[in-house]
Design an enzyme around this catalytic site. Structure first.
Site, mmCIF file in Angstrom:
data_model
loop_
_atom_site.group_PDB
_atom_site.id
_atom_site.type_symbol
_atom_site.label_atom_id
_atom_site.label_comp_id
_atom_site.label_asym_id
_atom_site.label_seq_id
_atom_site.Cartn_x
_atom_site.Cartn_y
_atom_site.Cartn_z
ATOM 1 N N SER A 1 0.838 -1.386 0.027
ATOM 2 C CA SER A 1 0.091 -0.029 0.042
ATOM 3 C C SER A 1 0.794 1.189 0.062
ATOM 4 C CB SER A 1 -0.893 0.054 1.153
ATOM 5 O OG SER A 1 -1.383 1.286 1.304
ATOM 6 N N TYR B 1 -2.322 -0.506 10.358
ATOM 7 C CA TYR B 1 -2.486 -0.945 9.027
ATOM 8 C C TYR B 1 -1.039 -0.384 8.436
ATOM 9 C CZ TYR B 1 -3.736 -0.993 4.190
ATOM 10 O OH TYR B 1 -3.734 -1.264 2.623
#
Ligand SMILES: NC(=O)c1ccc[n+]([C@@H]2O[C@H](COP(=O)([O-])OP(=O)(O)OC[C@H]3O[C@@H](n4cnc5c(N)ncnc54)[C@H](O)[C@@H]3O)[C@@H](O)[C@H]2O)c1
Length: 416
Positions: free
Chosen positions: A291, A304
């Site tokens: 990501s 995350y």
């Protein structure tokens, strides 16, 4: 270990070395998809065009067995006609292990459905154009994964579904591995109907459970004989302030995004390593869907971002270790997939959540929240499946790079 699964990647590797192209080697005891259970479609043990004596046990090392398979495939009649047998039997320890072999799964189905009766017991290798690093370049980017065996974790929806569709459109055979088995089955069914041949296989898996991952890899091995590309895509997000997040939800995100990537890499790499023993010039790929939050911290989303930063540490470390076995390990770091379910789900998507919690000052509609986030991207739009697919095809085609984290963010994150 299941001996049929032990021999299959060695056999597949030997065939790849001989032909220079990917190949399917399917055990007649395969357990995924349309495979018959232990017998062929006529209900009898299939007769083989090639018999290979692998000795007493699997105690022989992989290299020795790879040499035995290579020698068997170079036997005089096969070499003269440049052919690969469609039915192969490996004898070991008093047992017989039967395999069907073809360049793609449609060919395997053809053999299963009685092509033997038509006398179709050997496949001419020369009719297939090499598209691997064993030769030179792929004829085009679209051919990079042609007939390659790919695994996409979390493949039932979102980026995973997009990648599954894109890889299949580029000619790959894809195992759609997901906790959501029903979703994976539905997608596989749709794609197999769309293409009119077997191109996708559903596989139920929980990537954070090692036994589940081990079983999935064994099933892939029995069904297809090996693996060329693992896309480790399954991931979760539970955004929260570090001042408020309960530690269990922090651990859950770490478990799926970080630890499970290691588990999936381990079992894919063990299979790829065995295949490599018989196909030392063939490169394989592990690609983590990371990501932009793996490159740049994310406010009130530390679990995350931390798990994704950690993923890049694993990618670099595995890349250094696995290069010895021809395995490249890279990450793709996409920007926000605004059109995917995580953001756009009308009930629990992030746009609705952010609208309801007033996260975007002044925004009165979902469209306004979306526009606010799009404006953060220099290219003024979210990341899409084709953007990520293009990066994946590049990483497979590029045989002189490993351990990289490739941003696909429309310019939102720039490497320094
Ligand atoms: N959506 C985005 O904006 C975005 C942006 C950058 C990176 N990513 C990354 O892309 C990947 C996919 O994200 P997405 O938004 O498409 O997700 P998604 O939530 O739409 O889909 C994830 C899929 O993974 C499956 N899954 C979840 N846990 C699993 C487990 N333990 N075992 C097996 N399967 C499991 C789910 O069932 C689901 O099908 C993730 O790694 C995510 O971090 C997403």
């Amino acid at each position: 270990m299941n001996k049929a699964a032990f021999f299959a990647p060695l056999l597949r590797g030997a065939i790849i070395t001989k032909t220079g192209v990917p190949w399917i080697v399917s055990s007649v005891i395969n357990t995924i998809g349309n495979g018959s259970q232990g017998v062929n479609s006529t209900g009898q043990n299939p007769s083989a065009a090639l018999w290979v004596d692998a000795g007493e046990t699997t105690a022989q090392d992989e290299k020795t067995l790879a040499d035995i398979f290579a020698k068997a495939l170079s036997s005089a009649p096969l070499t003269a006609e440049n052919k690969i047998p469609a039915r192969i039997c490996v004898k070991s320890g008093g047992e017989e292990y039967h395999y069907l072999s073809a360049p793609d799964f449609a060919g395997i189905e053809k053999i299963r459905q009685g092509a033997q009766a038509e006398g179709w017991d050997i496949v001419p290798a020369a009719t297939h154009t090499p598209c691997s690093p064993i030769s030179t370049l792929a004829p085009s980017r679209a051919d990079v994964v042609k007939n390659r065996i790919a695994l996409v974790t979390g493949g039932a929806q979102g980026f995973g579904e997009e990648l599954t569709r894109g890889l299949i459109a580029s000619g790959a055979l894809v195992f759609i591995a997901d906790l959501n088995l029903i979703g994976a089955e539905k997608l596989a069914q749709t794609l197999n109907a769309e293409y009119g041949k077997p191109v996708a296989f559903p596989a139920g898996v929980n990537v954070s459970d090692e036994d589940s991952v081990r079983a999935m890899i064994e099933n892939i091995t029995l069904t297809a004989g090996g693996l060329d590309l693992c896309v480790s895509n399954a991931g979760v997000l539970r955004a929260a302030s570090i001042l408020e997040q309960d530690i269990e939800s922090f651990k859950f995100v770490t478990e799926v995004n970080y630890t499970a990537f290691a588990v999936v890499s381990k079992h894919c790499a063990l299979l790829m390593k065995r295949q490599h023993a018989a196909a030392p010039a063939w490169t394989t790929d592990i690609i983590q869907i990371n990501s932009k939050s793996g490159l740049d911290g994310s406010n009130k989303n530390g679990s995350y971002a931390g798990s994704k930063f950690g993923g890049i540490g694993l990618v670099q470390s595995f890349a250094k270790e696995l290069v010895e076995y021809g395995i490249k390990v890279n990450a793709i770091c996409p920007g926000n997939f605004f059109d995917g379910p995580l953001w756009s789900d009308p009930v629990k998507g992030l746009f609705v959540q952010y609208l309801n919690t007033g996260k975007v000052p002044g925004a009165k509609t979902v469209a306004e929240v979306k526009a606010f986030y799009e404006a953060k991207v220099p290219m003024n739009r979210g990341c899409t499946g084709p953007d990520v697919l293009r990066a994946a095809l590049y990483l497979v085609e590029q045989v002189y790079e490993t351990g990289q984290a490739l941003p696909v963010t429309g310019g939102q994150v720039m490497l320094s």
